[in-house]
Design a protein around this motif. Structure first.
Motif, PDB file in Angstrom:
ATOM      1  N   ILE A 137       4.898   1.331   0.624  1.00 20.85           N
ATOM      2  CA  ILE A 137       5.708   2.469   0.236  1.00 20.85           C
ATOM      3  C   ILE A 137       5.192   3.703   0.976  1.00 20.85           C
ATOM      4  O   ILE A 137       3.982   3.944   1.013  1.00 20.85           O
ATOM      5  N   THR A 138       6.104   4.420   1.552  1.00 25.89           N
ATOM      6  CA  THR A 138       5.701   5.601   2.294  1.00 25.89           C
ATOM      7  C   THR A 138       5.904   6.844   1.440  1.00 25.89           C
ATOM      8  O   THR A 138       6.904   6.965   0.742  1.00 25.89           O
ATOM      9  N   LEU A 139       4.957   7.725   1.490  1.00 26.38           N
ATOM     10  CA  LEU A 139       5.077   9.000   0.802  1.00 26.38           C
ATOM     11  C   LEU A 139       4.844  10.097   1.830  1.00 26.38           C
ATOM     12  O   LEU A 139       3.818  10.135   2.481  1.00 26.38           O
ATOM     13  N   LEU A 140       5.846  10.943   1.993  1.00 32.74           N
ATOM     14  CA  LEU A 140       5.706  12.045   2.937  1.00 32.74           C
ATOM     15  C   LEU A 140       5.724  13.339   2.145  1.00 32.74           C
ATOM     16  O   LEU A 140       6.626  13.560   1.343  1.00 32.74           O
ATOM     17  N   ILE A 141       4.745  14.171   2.364  1.00 33.65           N
ATOM     18  CA  ILE A 141       4.719  15.429   1.623  1.00 33.65           C
ATOM     19  C   ILE A 141       4.778  16.594   2.591  1.00 33.65           C
ATOM     20  O   ILE A 141       4.009  16.658   3.545  1.00 33.65           O
ATOM     21  N   MET A 155       0.849  -1.186   0.000  1.00 31.31           N
ATOM     22  CA  MET A 155       0.000   0.000   0.000  1.00 31.31           C
ATOM     23  C   MET A 155       0.881   1.231   0.000  1.00 31.31           C
ATOM     24  O   MET A 155       1.969   1.196   0.550  1.00 31.31           O
ATOM     25  N   ILE A 156       0.399   2.281  -0.602  1.00 29.18           N
ATOM     26  CA  ILE A 156       1.094   3.550  -0.449  1.00 29.18           C
ATOM     27  C   ILE A 156       0.570   4.191   0.816  1.00 29.18           C
ATOM     28  O   ILE A 156      -0.638   4.389   0.969  1.00 29.18           O
ATOM     29  N   ARG A 157       1.466   4.443   1.740  1.00 29.17           N
ATOM     30  CA  ARG A 157       1.047   5.088   2.980  1.00 29.17           C
ATOM     31  C   ARG A 157       1.457   6.545   2.871  1.00 29.17           C
ATOM     32  O   ARG A 157       2.634   6.856   2.950  1.00 29.17           O
ATOM     33  N   SER A 158       0.509   7.403   2.614  1.00 26.45           N
ATOM     34  CA  SER A 158       0.918   8.786   2.435  1.00 26.45           C
ATOM     35  C   SER A 158       0.680   9.555   3.727  1.00 26.45           C
ATOM     36  O   SER A 158      -0.204   9.239   4.509  1.00 26.45           O
ATOM     37  N   ALA A 159       1.524  10.523   3.947  1.00 29.13           N
ATOM     38  CA  ALA A 159       1.384  11.343   5.141  1.00 29.13           C
ATOM     39  C   ALA A 159       1.862  12.744   4.806  1.00 29.13           C
ATOM     40  O   ALA A 159       2.633  12.936   3.875  1.00 29.13           O
ATOM     41  N   THR A 205       6.986  23.258   1.958  1.00 28.80           N
ATOM     42  CA  THR A 205       8.014  23.375   0.923  1.00 28.80           C
ATOM     43  C   THR A 205       7.559  22.756  -0.388  1.00 28.80           C
ATOM     44  O   THR A 205       8.246  22.867  -1.400  1.00 28.80           O
ATOM     45  N   GLU A 206       6.392  22.061  -0.374  1.00 24.80           N
ATOM     46  CA  GLU A 206       5.893  21.304  -1.524  1.00 24.80           C
ATOM     47  C   GLU A 206       6.917  20.284  -1.988  1.00 24.80           C
ATOM     48  O   GLU A 206       7.008  19.954  -3.167  1.00 24.80           O
ATOM     49  N   LYS A 207       7.741  19.797  -1.081  1.00 24.19           N
ATOM     50  CA  LYS A 207       8.707  18.767  -1.428  1.00 24.19           C
ATOM     51  C   LYS A 207       8.196  17.440  -0.903  1.00 24.19           C
ATOM     52  O   LYS A 207       7.577  17.381   0.158  1.00 24.19           O
ATOM     53  N   GLY A 208       8.467  16.401  -1.637  1.00 25.44           N
ATOM     54  CA  GLY A 208       8.006  15.088  -1.207  1.00 25.44           C
ATOM     55  C   GLY A 208       9.153  14.179  -0.859  1.00 25.44           C
ATOM     56  O   GLY A 208      10.236  14.286  -1.440  1.00 25.44           O
ATOM     57  N   PHE A 209       8.929  13.345   0.088  1.00 27.66           N
ATOM     58  CA  PHE A 209       9.876  12.291   0.394  1.00 27.66           C
ATOM     59  C   PHE A 209       9.182  10.984   0.082  1.00 27.66           C
ATOM     60  O   PHE A 209       8.162  10.661   0.668  1.00 27.66           O
ATOM     61  N   MET A 210       9.753  10.253  -0.845  1.00 22.42           N
ATOM     62  CA  MET A 210       9.094   9.038  -1.314  1.00 22.42           C
ATOM     63  C   MET A 210       9.895   7.837  -0.850  1.00 22.42           C
ATOM     64  O   MET A 210      11.116   7.861  -0.887  1.00 22.42           O
ATOM     65  N   GLY A 211       9.208   6.805  -0.477  1.00 25.40           N
ATOM     66  CA  GLY A 211       9.860   5.521  -0.196  1.00 25.40           C
ATOM     67  C   GLY A 211      11.019   5.663   0.760  1.00 25.40           C
ATOM     68  O   GLY A 211      10.852   6.085   1.902  1.00 25.40           O
ATOM     69  N   GLY A 212      12.199   5.337   0.251  1.00 32.13           N
ATOM     70  CA  GLY A 212      13.397   5.317   1.086  1.00 32.13           C
ATOM     71  C   GLY A 212      13.600   6.584   1.886  1.00 32.13           C
ATOM     72  O   GLY A 212      13.903   6.534   3.077  1.00 32.13           O
TER      73      GLY A 212
END
Ligand SMILES: [Zn+2]
Length: 734
Positions: A403-407, A62-66, A411-418
């Motif tokens: 997979i983790t997605l942090l937004i 699952m994509i776990r977005s936060a 800053t509108e920057k994303g941190f994806m996965g790793g």
């Protein structure tokens, strides 16, 4: 650096979240009157808990977005100076500075991005607790962090509206939540009375802890040993309890605490075998190898029959040799990188002839302290932290986790996965072992007002948002091994894209600045980063490598803007000074050249004419401005000559490839030699191999041997070592 930051695909989510944030902001300070009644909240939570459990069994990713909230600082006030607050007093979108809340956990924990549970206060009101950056389930069970009946204290609670329009207490900083012991004075009296099992002697606590150790419940054991210690056992019993607790600390990777419990460095007049052993183990994992060796030598001398100690001594000695000499068994490292998953290799960091200095324009940088040759080892650094993500899609989808997605909405920057995982990994590492934190925190030189306080109530304060900001400029994307990447490139297996999913922090390498015409290159063997010189260097020369590989089409200024500096290398200067009309001409010629290269029967004459025309558009020689736009076509010309049997021209044409890449050389058959190294691209291994074969045909064996050595040097720079060179290239005969 070269990490996956593509969050465009989550654009809609980002927009929705921004709307949410604005809406939430408008309710700042409001005490919500529509909180769910406790029974409803409980029922809903337990339903989604069951639903989650079902999903976990389905083995689907699952994509776990936060969403990262606006940065806020961790609490640095001791608990004794904080005032209590109740759920019905909490204001939305507010950090309740100077306050604390005590909650009794009502539900089992649920893992999403972070851990969720419901907590009740002494009034019986209920609130959703959302804890971030906690350890993963395979490291520490969520039920060990929060579970039904546990009592936790949240410092300076942050109450907010969630994406699902719920109200929750959000805990981003590990140090902002404390689990209370059963007899803690902060616990409301009505909860205290229900707890029957409160001991006033240390022995029952110790017995409970010993039983937990047998069941490998390390965290539980630590709590009971600590409770036993607080009751003041006599010195001989205290020593045993601490020694046992040291083992539990080792098992939970709390090496600072383990070391403190062993009595190190004094150990007393008759040090216990286990105390010495555990101290050495803690020092080893803190990467203090010479100190670990010293303790193990004492242990070995006092208890020579301890076979494990002898083994550990040899292991620590090997690490110490690595860090002192830079001599590694690279074949073993490659084997380990291939088989250990995630590839955390057990090797020491070697810092070669380099030192840190302030530069005029680029902040700090690394400079060589003695003469080195192309291919020499400058740095072989073990990652401070690594977030591993399998490289191939098929491995990723084979149940290898969500997979983790942090937004970050600010800053509108994303941190994806790793990268999203890396924040948690670093936070945990610094929280569990504060002594290693400065290696990471010293990398930050921005204007985020980090708190100077590093401990409160005896616990380390770890600022998650400082980690996020420090990471943004210092993270490296990495392949699981540069050798595997190289082999794939040799087999023409194209990489899906040029970004890596795994990423990590290498603090020494972080000090290295970028230059498109760099003096060094990095490669990876598991989580070890290897930095080697790409040309001969003199003392005082700066060590630079590519953050982004320069490409003739790319505008490096744009590619590098995320790091906040402008590259002033000769290539970038040329790009700046070259007129638009000339650039247009180059693009036109390059397109024509590509067309010729791709034709079914490419003509070397037509290609050479175009290459000459391209050359004429440059005002400076290629040793200053390498010809990224036509060295590859030149290599094809060399291959066409070879196919026609014209080895003389094949050799000359291949030498020209080197010149285009900035090399100076003696291009005579008998005296083939590099005078000055140019740009070291992976493809040069092939180019030198080609030159070697051509020279054999031309009966210049000594020169052919030299070309073969150069190929090996390039391999060493690209892959990190050359011990596997023959095996990788065994089909090529010289
Ligand atoms: Zn540049």
């Amino acid at each position: 650096m070269d990490v996956d930051t593509d969050i465009d695909k989550h654009f809609q989510q980002l927009q929705d979240q921004k709307r949410m944030l604005l809406m939430a902001k408008s309710r700042k300070g409001e005490v919500p009157r529509d909180r769910k009644p406790p029974q409803v909240a409980y029922h809903q939570f337990m339903m989604s808990h069951m639903f989650r459990a079902g999903l976990a069994q389905s083995n689907e990713n699952m994509i776990r977005s936060a969403f990262v909230p606006p940065a806020y600082q961790p609490c640095t006030t001791p608990i004794m100076k904080l005032q209590p607050i109740k759920i019905n007093q909490l204001q939305l979108e507010t950090h309740h500075r100077g306050r604390y809340i005590v909650l009794k956990v009502m539900t089992p924990p649920m893992r999403m991005t972070g851990i969720l549970a419901l907590g009740a206060d002494a009034n019986g009101d209920i609130v959703l607790l959302h804890m971030y950056n906690q350890e993963e389930e395979n490291v520490r069970e969520a039920t060990d962090i929060v579970d039904v009946g546990m009592i936790v204290l949240v410092k300076e609670p942050y109450y907010k509206l969630t994406a699902s329009k719920d109200y929750a207490l959000r805990v981003d900083h590990l140090s902002d939540m404390v689990r209370l012991n059963e007899d803690d004075t902060m616990i409301p009296p009505q909860w205290m009375s229900r707890i029957s099992e409160i001991h006033d002697s240390f022995e029952p606590h110790k017995a409970k802890a010993d039983a937990s150790m047998k069941k490998e419940k390390w965290w539980k054991a630590i709590r009971d040993y600590t409770a036993a210690i607080e009751l003041g056992p006599p010195p001989d019993r205290l020593e045993i309890i601490k020694r046992n607790r040291a083992l539990a600390y080792l098992k939970t990777k709390q090496y600072d605490a383990a070391l403190a419990d062993t009595g190190w460095p004094g150990f007393g007049p008759q040090p216990a075998e286990k105390a010495l052993f555990r101290a050495a183990e803690a020092l080893y994992h803190l990467r203090r190898f010479s100190e670990s060796v010293a303790v193990l030598e004492t242990l070995h001398a006092t208890f020579p029959d301890n076979a494990q100690a002898t083994f550990n001594l040899e292991r620590a000695q090997k690490r110490h040799t690595e860090e002192e000499t830079g001599c590694y068994d690279f074949k073993a490292l490659q084997r380990e990188a291939e088989h250990i998953c995630p590839p955390h290799l057990d090797h020491a960091t070697y810092i070669g002839p380099i030192k840190m200095k302030e530069t005029a324009y680029k902040g700090r940088g690394l400079f060589v302290t003695k003469r080195v040759k192309a291919g020499d080892l400058l740095l072989c650094e073990k990652a401070f932290a690594l977030a591993y993500v399998p490289e191939r899609d098929e491995e990723r989808s084979a149940g290898n986790g969500d997979i983790t997605l942090l937004i970050n909405i600010e800053t509108e920057k994303g941190f994806m996965g790793g990268q999203a995982d890396l924040i948690r990994i670093i936070a945990q590492k610094m929280y569990l072992n504060p002594s290693v934190a400065p290696a990471f925190t010293s990398l930050y030189h921005g204007d985020y007002g980090a708190t100077p306080i590093t401990f409160v109530d005896g616990n380390p304060v770890v600022d998650t948002f400082l980690i996020e900001r420090t990471m943004a400029l210092n993270v490296f994307g990495c392949p699981n091994s540069s050798l595997a990447t190289h082999k794939r490139a040799m087999n023409n297996e194209s990489m899906v894209d040029n970004v890596y999913h795994s990423c990590g922090i290498w603090p020494q390498a972080s000090l290295i600045n970028h230059s498109c015409t760099c003096s060094a290159r990095r490669s990876f063997i598991g989580d070890m980063m290897v930095v080697r010189a790409t040309r001969d260097l003199e003392p005082g020369d700066e060590v630079t490598f590519w953050y982004q590989i320069p490409h003739f089409k790319a505008n490096m200024r744009d590619k590098l803007k995320g790091w906040g500096f402008v590259c002033d290398c000769a290539l970038c200067q040329d790009a700046k000074q070259t007129k638009a009309t000339v650039k247009k001409e180059r693009t036109k010629l390059r397109a024509a050249l590509t067309e010729k290269c791709n034709s079914p029967v490419p003509s070397h004459k037509a290609m050479e004419r175009l290459i000459d025309k391209l050359e004429a558009t440059y005002a400076v020689s290629p040793d200053l401005v390498p010809r990224l736009g036509h060295w590859d076509a030149q290599m094809q010309v060399a291959r066409i000559y070879a196919a026609k049997g014209n080895m003389d021209q094949a050799f000359k044409s291949a030498c020209k490839v080197l010149v285009f890449l900035g090399f100076s050389l003696d291009d005579s058959k008998k005296g083939f030699e590099i005078k000055k190294w140019g740009m070291v691209l992976d493809y040069l291994i092939d180019a030198f191999m080609f030159i070697g074969s051509a020279l054999i045909e031309l009966k210049a064996l000594a020169s052919a041997k030299k070309a073969y050595q150069y190929a090996k040097t390039v391999y060493r720079i690209v892959v990190g070592e050359d011990e596997t060179f023959e095996k990788t290239y065994e089909d090529h005969v010289f």
